[in-house]
Design a protein around this motif. Structure first.
Motif, PDB file in Angstrom:
ATOM      1  N   VAL A 104       0.847  -1.190   0.000  1.00 29.98           N
ATOM      2  CA  VAL A 104       0.000   0.000   0.000  1.00 29.98           C
ATOM      3  C   VAL A 104       0.881   1.238   0.000  1.00 29.98           C
ATOM      4  N   TYR A 108      -1.829   6.716  -0.633  1.00 26.55           N
ATOM      5  CA  TYR A 108      -3.220   6.302  -0.510  1.00 26.55           C
ATOM      6  C   TYR A 108      -3.741   6.447   0.921  1.00 26.55           C
ATOM      7  N   ASP A 110      -5.104   8.079   4.160  1.00 22.87           N
ATOM      8  CA  ASP A 110      -5.857   9.317   4.370  1.00 22.87           C
ATOM      9  C   ASP A 110      -5.888   9.702   5.849  1.00 22.87           C
ATOM     10  N   LEU A 167      -8.578   5.105   3.169  1.00 22.58           N
ATOM     11  CA  LEU A 167      -7.715   5.185   2.003  1.00 22.58           C
ATOM     12  C   LEU A 167      -8.308   6.111   0.947  1.00 22.58           C
ATOM     13  N   ASN A 168      -7.441   6.849   0.282  1.00 21.51           N
ATOM     14  CA  ASN A 168      -7.870   7.623  -0.885  1.00 21.51           C
ATOM     15  C   ASN A 168      -8.189   6.660  -2.017  1.00 21.51           C
ATOM     16  N   ASP A 170      -8.392   5.445  -5.966  1.00 25.26           N
ATOM     17  CA  ASP A 170      -7.381   5.485  -7.023  1.00 25.26           C
ATOM     18  C   ASP A 170      -7.537   6.731  -7.895  1.00 25.26           C
ATOM     19  N   VAL A 173      -5.858   9.951  -6.427  1.00 23.84           N
ATOM     20  CA  VAL A 173      -4.399  10.061  -6.352  1.00 23.84           C
ATOM     21  C   VAL A 173      -3.843  10.422  -7.722  1.00 23.84           C
TER      22      VAL A 173
END
Length: 282
Positions: A104, A108, A110, A167-168, A170, A173
């Motif tokens: 990871v 990504y 957050d 998580l951000n 895809d 990003v």
């Protein structure tokens, strides 16, 4: 101050379940809060929404969300329609995938939360999950509705606790090449690399979070205290601007080496250091 859970639900791995709670690991509540004030009266100023065309104030009941198309058309979205578009939350964190933490990318990550048992009896189950993740050196992935948004959570063991990080997505990003596209690649001279390596070696240490504070918040608090005491605020110390020098000269100056010195091009990390420098304990 007693911490309040930001979210409560059920953590599940197959048939194994336990009640859990998420506590925000990062908070901005201690920051100095400034309000917008009417200089003439000393009263706080409130925000009002004004129609962009006729200049009239718009009541709350007449305020509605909308989306503007490329053609300038406004699509109105009623509150009930927006709420209906959000999936219902079942308050469930179902752990269905496990990945290596190294897979990871940090971009990504957050917002972190502490994942804790919501009831004392759930402590043993969470301890089992924690130790299993730590032993396998993996993190768990789950998707749930969190604060009215579908979010992906990465759950991993950290010290003796579990951390759940949103998580951000895809598409949020940005590709790294977009930022570095115009930066030319170059082959650096060995001397530069040797000097930079030496600087890093002499300044190695350990990360202590308490050593790094929010200078803006501290200076703002000092300013408020000075004003309360009727004192003249002390101006902040400005950083001195250095002259423009070459990268190589800057590196030489950092290690105390004269600009005219020409170190051996074969000096590597195992070669003796200049006698006038001392290595500090890391």
């Amino acid at each position: 101050m007693v911490a309040r859970a930001s979210w409560k639900g059920i953590l599940a791995i197959g048939e194994l379940t336990c009640p859990v709670a998420l506590y925000a690991a990062v908070s901005a509540s201690e920051r100095v809060t400034l309000h917008l004030i009417n200089r003439r009266t000393g009263n706080r100023v409130h925000r009002h929404y004004i129609d962009s065309k006729d200049g009239t104030e718009v009541d709350r009941d007449d305020q509605v969300r909308g989306y503007e198309t490329q053609d300038g058309e406004i699509i109105l979205l009623e509150p009930g329609e927006v709420a209906a578009a959000v999936p219902d939350s079942d308050r469930r964190l179902a752990l269905s995938a496990f990945v290596r933490c190294s897979e990871v990318d940090d971009v990504y990550l957050d917002r972190p939360y502490y994942l804790c048992p919501a009831e004392p009896a759930a402590g043993e189950t969470l301890a089992l999950i924690h130790d299993s993740l730590a032993r396998q050196k993996v993190a768990a992935l789950t998707t749930t509705v969190l604060f009215r948004r579908v979010r992906t959570l990465l759950i991993r063991a950290h010290d003796d606790r579990l951390i759940a990080t949103t998580l951000n997505f895809d598409d949020e990003v940005r590709p790294a090449q977009d930022a570095f596209r115009d930066i030319p690649g170059r082959r650096l001279p060995r001397e530069m690399l040797d000097l930079a390596t030496h600087i890093i070696e002499t300044k190695k240490g350990h990360f202590t979070p308490a050593d790094y504070t929010d200078r803006y918040e501290a200076l703002l608090a000092d300013l408020v205290r000075a004003k309360l005491a009727g004192k003249k605020p002390r101006p902040a110390r400005r950083l001195a601007a250095g002259g423009v020098v070459s990268l190589l000269d800057a590196l030489r100056e950092s290690v105390g080496m004269p600009e005219s010195a020409t170190p051996s091009p074969h000096r590597g990390k195992n070669s003796p250091r200049p006698s006038h420098t001392r290595r500090r304990a890391g």
